[in-house]
Motif scaffolding. Structure first.
Motif, PDB file in Angstrom:
ATOM      1  N   SER A  15      -6.203 -10.283   4.166  1.00  0.00           N
ATOM      2  CA  SER A  15      -6.542  -9.074   4.902  1.00  0.00           C
ATOM      3  C   SER A  15      -6.346  -7.842   4.025  1.00  0.00           C
ATOM      4  O   SER A  15      -5.461  -7.800   3.173  1.00  0.00           O
ATOM      5  N   ALA A  16      -7.181  -6.829   4.268  1.00  0.00           N
ATOM      6  CA  ALA A  16      -7.049  -5.566   3.536  1.00  0.00           C
ATOM      7  C   ALA A  16      -6.003  -4.651   4.160  1.00  0.00           C
ATOM      8  O   ALA A  16      -5.817  -3.531   3.695  1.00  0.00           O
ATOM      9  N   MET A  17      -5.309  -5.111   5.193  1.00  0.00           N
ATOM     10  CA  MET A  17      -4.326  -4.302   5.892  1.00  0.00           C
ATOM     11  C   MET A  17      -3.269  -3.777   4.921  1.00  0.00           C
ATOM     12  O   MET A  17      -2.570  -4.542   4.257  1.00  0.00           O
ATOM     13  N   GLY A  18      -3.164  -2.462   4.807  1.00  0.00           N
ATOM     14  CA  GLY A  18      -2.197  -1.853   3.906  1.00  0.00           C
ATOM     15  C   GLY A  18      -2.708  -1.627   2.497  1.00  0.00           C
ATOM     16  O   GLY A  18      -2.010  -1.051   1.666  1.00  0.00           O
ATOM     17  N   GLY A  19      -3.918  -2.102   2.188  1.00  0.00           N
ATOM     18  CA  GLY A  19      -4.528  -1.848   0.883  1.00  0.00           C
ATOM     19  C   GLY A  19      -3.870  -2.530  -0.296  1.00  0.00           C
ATOM     20  O   GLY A  19      -3.730  -1.914  -1.352  1.00  0.00           O
ATOM     21  N   PRO A  20      -3.459  -3.835  -0.188  1.00  0.00           N
ATOM     22  CA  PRO A  20      -2.754  -4.462  -1.305  1.00  0.00           C
ATOM     23  C   PRO A  20      -3.638  -5.111  -2.352  1.00  0.00           C
ATOM     24  O   PRO A  20      -3.150  -5.591  -3.357  1.00  0.00           O
ATOM     25  N   GLY A  21      -4.965  -5.156  -2.140  1.00  0.00           N
ATOM     26  CA  GLY A  21      -5.825  -5.976  -2.971  1.00  0.00           C
ATOM     27  C   GLY A  21      -5.797  -5.636  -4.454  1.00  0.00           C
ATOM     28  O   GLY A  21      -5.598  -6.511  -5.304  1.00  0.00           O
ATOM     29  N   LEU A  22      -5.993  -4.363  -4.794  1.00  0.00           N
ATOM     30  CA  LEU A  22      -6.007  -3.987  -6.204  1.00  0.00           C
ATOM     31  C   LEU A  22      -4.607  -4.012  -6.808  1.00  0.00           C
ATOM     32  O   LEU A  22      -4.445  -4.258  -8.004  1.00  0.00           O
ATOM     33  N   ASN A  23      -3.591  -3.747  -5.992  1.00  0.00           N
ATOM     34  CA  ASN A  23      -2.215  -3.875  -6.486  1.00  0.00           C
ATOM     35  C   ASN A  23      -1.961  -5.296  -6.958  1.00  0.00           C
ATOM     36  O   ASN A  23      -1.365  -5.523  -8.017  1.00  0.00           O
ATOM     37  N   LEU A  24      -2.441  -6.262  -6.189  1.00  0.00           N
ATOM     38  CA  LEU A  24      -2.252  -7.669  -6.539  1.00  0.00           C
ATOM     39  C   LEU A  24      -3.137  -8.080  -7.706  1.00  0.00           C
ATOM     40  O   LEU A  24      -2.662  -8.661  -8.683  1.00  0.00           O
ATOM     41  N   GLY A  25      -4.423  -7.773  -7.634  1.00  0.00           N
ATOM     42  CA  GLY A  25      -5.355  -8.235  -8.654  1.00  0.00           C
ATOM     43  C   GLY A  25      -5.122  -7.617 -10.018  1.00  0.00           C
ATOM     44  O   GLY A  25      -5.122  -8.313 -11.043  1.00  0.00           O
ATOM     45  N   GLY A  60      -6.837  10.414 -11.146  1.00  0.00           N
ATOM     46  CA  GLY A  60      -6.483  11.460 -10.209  1.00  0.00           C
ATOM     47  C   GLY A  60      -5.010  11.622  -9.936  1.00  0.00           C
ATOM     48  O   GLY A  60      -4.616  12.396  -9.053  1.00  0.00           O
ATOM     49  N   SER A  61      -4.150  10.914 -10.667  1.00  0.00           N
ATOM     50  CA  SER A  61      -2.712  11.046 -10.460  1.00  0.00           C
ATOM     51  C   SER A  61      -2.209  12.401 -10.938  1.00  0.00           C
ATOM     52  O   SER A  61      -2.843  13.072 -11.771  1.00  0.00           O
ATOM     53  N   GLU A  62      -1.051  12.785 -10.425  1.00  0.00           N
ATOM     54  CA  GLU A  62      -0.454  14.058 -10.800  1.00  0.00           C
ATOM     55  C   GLU A  62      -0.078  14.064 -12.287  1.00  0.00           C
ATOM     56  O   GLU A  62       0.388  13.052 -12.815  1.00  0.00           O
ATOM     57  N   PRO A  63      -0.254  15.182 -12.981  1.00  0.00           N
ATOM     58  CA  PRO A  63       0.225  15.275 -14.360  1.00  0.00           C
ATOM     59  C   PRO A  63       1.734  15.065 -14.397  1.00  0.00           C
ATOM     60  O   PRO A  63       2.456  15.459 -13.484  1.00  0.00           O
ATOM     61  N   GLY A  64       2.199  14.413 -15.457  1.00  0.00           N
ATOM     62  CA  GLY A  64       3.624  14.177 -15.571  1.00  0.00           C
ATOM     63  C   GLY A  64       4.101  12.900 -14.925  1.00  0.00           C
ATOM     64  O   GLY A  64       5.298  12.614 -14.909  1.00  0.00           O
ATOM     65  N   GLY A  65       3.194  12.108 -14.416  1.00  0.00           N
ATOM     66  CA  GLY A  65       3.573  10.827 -13.843  1.00  0.00           C
ATOM     67  C   GLY A  65       3.424  10.779 -12.341  1.00  0.00           C
ATOM     68  O   GLY A  65       3.564  11.797 -11.659  1.00  0.00           O
ATOM     69  N   PRO A  66       3.129   9.618 -11.788  1.00  0.00           N
ATOM     70  CA  PRO A  66       2.950   9.477 -10.344  1.00  0.00           C
ATOM     71  C   PRO A  66       4.236   9.794  -9.589  1.00  0.00           C
ATOM     72  O   PRO A  66       5.340   9.584 -10.080  1.00  0.00           O
ATOM     73  N   VAL A  67       4.060  10.272  -8.377  1.00  0.00           N
ATOM     74  CA  VAL A  67       5.181  10.618  -7.508  1.00  0.00           C
ATOM     75  C   VAL A  67       5.059   9.787  -6.229  1.00  0.00           C
ATOM     76  O   VAL A  67       3.983   9.730  -5.633  1.00  0.00           O
ATOM     77  N   PRO A  68       6.136   9.119  -5.794  1.00  0.00           N
ATOM     78  CA  PRO A  68       6.039   8.325  -4.564  1.00  0.00           C
ATOM     79  C   PRO A  68       5.775   9.199  -3.351  1.00  0.00           C
ATOM     80  O   PRO A  68       6.179  10.373  -3.313  1.00  0.00           O
ATOM     81  N   ARG A  69       5.096   8.645  -2.362  1.00  0.00           N
ATOM     82  CA  ARG A  69       4.720   9.398  -1.180  1.00  0.00           C
ATOM     83  C   ARG A  69       5.807   9.330  -0.109  1.00  0.00           C
ATOM     84  O   ARG A  69       6.508   8.318   0.001  1.00  0.00           O
ATOM     85  N   PRO A  70       5.951  10.399   0.688  1.00  0.00           N
ATOM     86  CA  PRO A  70       7.051  10.439   1.669  1.00  0.00           C
ATOM     87  C   PRO A  70       6.834   9.563   2.887  1.00  0.00           C
ATOM     88  O   PRO A  70       7.785   9.313   3.632  1.00  0.00           O
ATOM     89  N   GLU A  71       5.616   9.107   3.132  1.00  0.00           N
ATOM     90  CA  GLU A  71       5.397   8.202   4.253  1.00  0.00           C
ATOM     91  C   GLU A  71       4.150   7.367   4.012  1.00  0.00           C
ATOM     92  O   GLU A  71       3.277   7.735   3.231  1.00  0.00           O
ATOM     93  N   TYR A  72       4.106   6.235   4.692  1.00  0.00           N
ATOM     94  CA  TYR A  72       2.945   5.364   4.628  1.00  0.00           C
ATOM     95  C   TYR A  72       2.855   4.655   5.978  1.00  0.00           C
ATOM     96  O   TYR A  72       3.479   5.097   6.955  1.00  0.00           O
ATOM     97  N   ILE A  73       2.074   3.602   6.049  1.00  0.00           N
ATOM     98  CA  ILE A  73       1.924   2.869   7.297  1.00  0.00           C
ATOM     99  C   ILE A  73       2.198   1.394   7.061  1.00  0.00           C
ATOM    100  O   ILE A  73       1.974   0.858   5.968  1.00  0.00           O
ATOM    101  N   PHE A  74       2.693   0.752   8.104  1.00  0.00           N
ATOM    102  CA  PHE A  74       2.855  -0.692   8.112  1.00  0.00           C
ATOM    103  C   PHE A  74       2.406  -1.166   9.486  1.00  0.00           C
ATOM    104  O   PHE A  74       2.996  -0.796  10.503  1.00  0.00           O
ATOM    105  N   ALA A  75       1.320  -1.945   9.521  1.00  0.00           N
ATOM    106  CA  ALA A  75       0.772  -2.439  10.780  1.00  0.00           C
ATOM    107  C   ALA A  75       0.501  -1.299  11.748  1.00  0.00           C
ATOM    108  O   ALA A  75       0.812  -1.377  12.938  1.00  0.00           O
TER     109      ALA A  75
END
Length: 498
Positions: free
Chosen positions: A301-311, A64-79
């Protein structure tokens, strides 16, 4: 040998490992106790540098990524605090919303397409190992049978049978103070700003979608995924119910966290309650010919969704090294660098997820700490540091004379072609973008030589996992032969004859 590698577990990590091994010409068999892919609601997407890593394998767009390569998002969450990524110059946070069922389907298709063997309804029962290989006892639908392989990899989750049978301890902490509840539910239209999707909750305030929101009583999140059933989620610090989870329980939890009534509309029978959690890292990632990846090696903890990034990045690091060992050309100690490189990354994920969990806990002291933290998050340097941390962009496996050495390869375009597309074979690449460089006079059957022009004048030796083993900005730098020998012994480039 019946096969080169047995992989226990056909989740995302096991399936990607099977694909990586097949890219390198190694034969894996994947064992999965489930007869069909799970439909259980689990991960909702990918966060961090893993999105770029999958782009380098041609897997980001199918997810589901954008054609032409992934684009970083302008905001996210931390805690549950807004991370204003537009404040920084080098935004490393990529987000790829995709349900885990789709991730597994795409990775399974790729692994099978490349020739991996997947045995559903077959489960690791036991194993023994010796100097030459591993004998795996498999419980299948027709009884127990044996498989002989060079290596066994446990990709079988936090309760890993592979890890337990290998006698690898799993030290850490268990906490049971948090109760998480979730379910498929929508919000009445009159509570939703049609322009922004922000929830306007009378008596409480505004709550943006797709972000955790903390009150003094807990966490609330509303995720109206396009084309999918929306999710409502809460976390509280209370005594868990012992009866079967109901939708009414979710509604009551939402009202407690917000302190006001927010009516929910049930969208499906799916509801779930999780009590407590674990933070643990395996005592070792390898026991002889047995290795661990993903949740089998670390849970947090799944906080921030790091699980698949790590694995999944565990897998990308391990795959080519394991293939080298199977094929007999691995330099001494290469396979041991899997743990020496990936354990510190796992420890940093544990650190930052524990910190986030502490920052969302109830109580006025935490509220005061969050107020101070919110001030820090207006500083670009702080935002950059946290963005690099949660995305994995701060990974540097080893130091070198050049600042790129040990880091993930940057996004480049070579003669109009994205470097991510050039790296899709999963082979090591010597990329030479220096005019008149002597490096282009080398040739080899095992390390691909790529030359061309780009906005950046640089030469790089890129490992199959996308990390840089050597780099230079001029044609007089040394160290290339040493790097080739260190990482690809027996695959050293030789100068072309004229």
């Amino acid at each position: 040998m019946d096969t080169d590698v047995v992989i226990a577990g056909a989740g995302p990590n096991g399936l990607l490992l099977a694909a990586e091994l097949r890219l390198a010409g190694v034969r894996p068999i994947v064992l999965e106790r489930l007869t069909e892919r799970s439909t259980e609601q689990r991960a909702n997407g990918l966060v961090g540098q893993v999105v770029r890593a999958l782009d380098r394998r041609g897997l980001a767009e199918p997810l589901g990524s954008e054609p032409g390569g992934p684009v970083p998002r302008p905001e996210y969450i931390f805690a549950a605090m807004r991370l204003a990524l537009q404040l920084i110059d080098n935004n490393p946070v990529y987000i790829l919303p995709s349900p885990q069922a789709k991730i597994e389907a795409v990775l399974e298709e790729r692994a099978l397409e490349l020739g991996a063997e997947l045995r559903r309804g077959h489960e690791l029962a036991d194993f023994t190992q010796d100097d030459d290989g591993v004998t795996v006892e498999v419980a299948g639908p027709d009884g127990t049978y044996s498989l002989r392989a060079r290596f066994l990899v446990g990709a079988d989750g936090g309760h890993s049978r592979t890890r337990k049978l290998a006698g690898i301890d799993f030290p850490g902490v268990t906490h049971d103070a948090t109760v998480s509840r979730g379910g498929h539910a929508s919000i009445p239209a009159e509570y939703i700003d049609p322009a922004t999707g922000v929830l306007r909750i009378p008596g409480y305030g505004d709550v943006p979608p797709f972000m955790h929101h903390r009150s003094d009583r807990g966490l609330f999140a509303y995720a109206p995924f396009p084309g999918r059933q929306p999710l409502v989620h809460t976390s509280e610090w209370d005594e868990p119910d012992t009866d079967e989870m109901t939708f009414s329980e979710l509604q009551e939890s939402v009202d407690r966290v917000l302190g006001v009534h927010l009516p929910l509309i049930q969208e499906s029978p799916f509801v779930r309650r999780n009590v407590g959690g674990n933070t643990r890292i395996a005592e070792r990632f390898r026991a002889g010919r047995v290795l661990l990846v993903g949740d089998a090696a670390h849970v947090h903890s799944a906080m921030g969704g790091p699980g698949l990034n790590l694995g999944l990045q565990d897998v990308l690091n391990l795959g080519w090294k394991l293939a080298a060992e199977v094929q007999g050309w691995a330099p001494e100690g290469l396979l041991d660098t899997y743990e020496s490189e990936r354990r510190p990354v796992g420890e940093r994920v544990v650190m930052q997820t524990q910190a986030q969990s502490a920052l969302v806990a109830p109580g006025p002291e935490v509220t005061a700490l969050r107020a101070m933290f919110a001030e820090l998050l207006t500083e670009p340097a702080t935002v950059q540091h946290i963005a690099d941390l949660i995305s994995g962009a701060d990974i540097r496996y080893f130091d070198g004379r050049h600042p790129l050495i040990g880091r993930a390869v940057p996004d480049l375009t070579v003669d109009g072609v994205r470097l991510a597309e050039i790296l899709r074979s999963g082979r090591p690449v010597l990329l030479d973008l220096l005019d008149g460089s002597p490096y282009a006079s080398h040739t080899n059957d095992h390390v691909d030589l790529v030359t061309g022009s780009s906005d950046r004048q640089v030469a790089m030796l890129i490992r199959p996992d996308g990390y840089i083993a050597w780099a230079a900005d001029d044609a007089n730098a040394d160290g290339l032969e040493d790097a080739l020998d260190k990482w690809f012994q027996g695959r050293v480039l030789t100068k072309a004859t004229t």
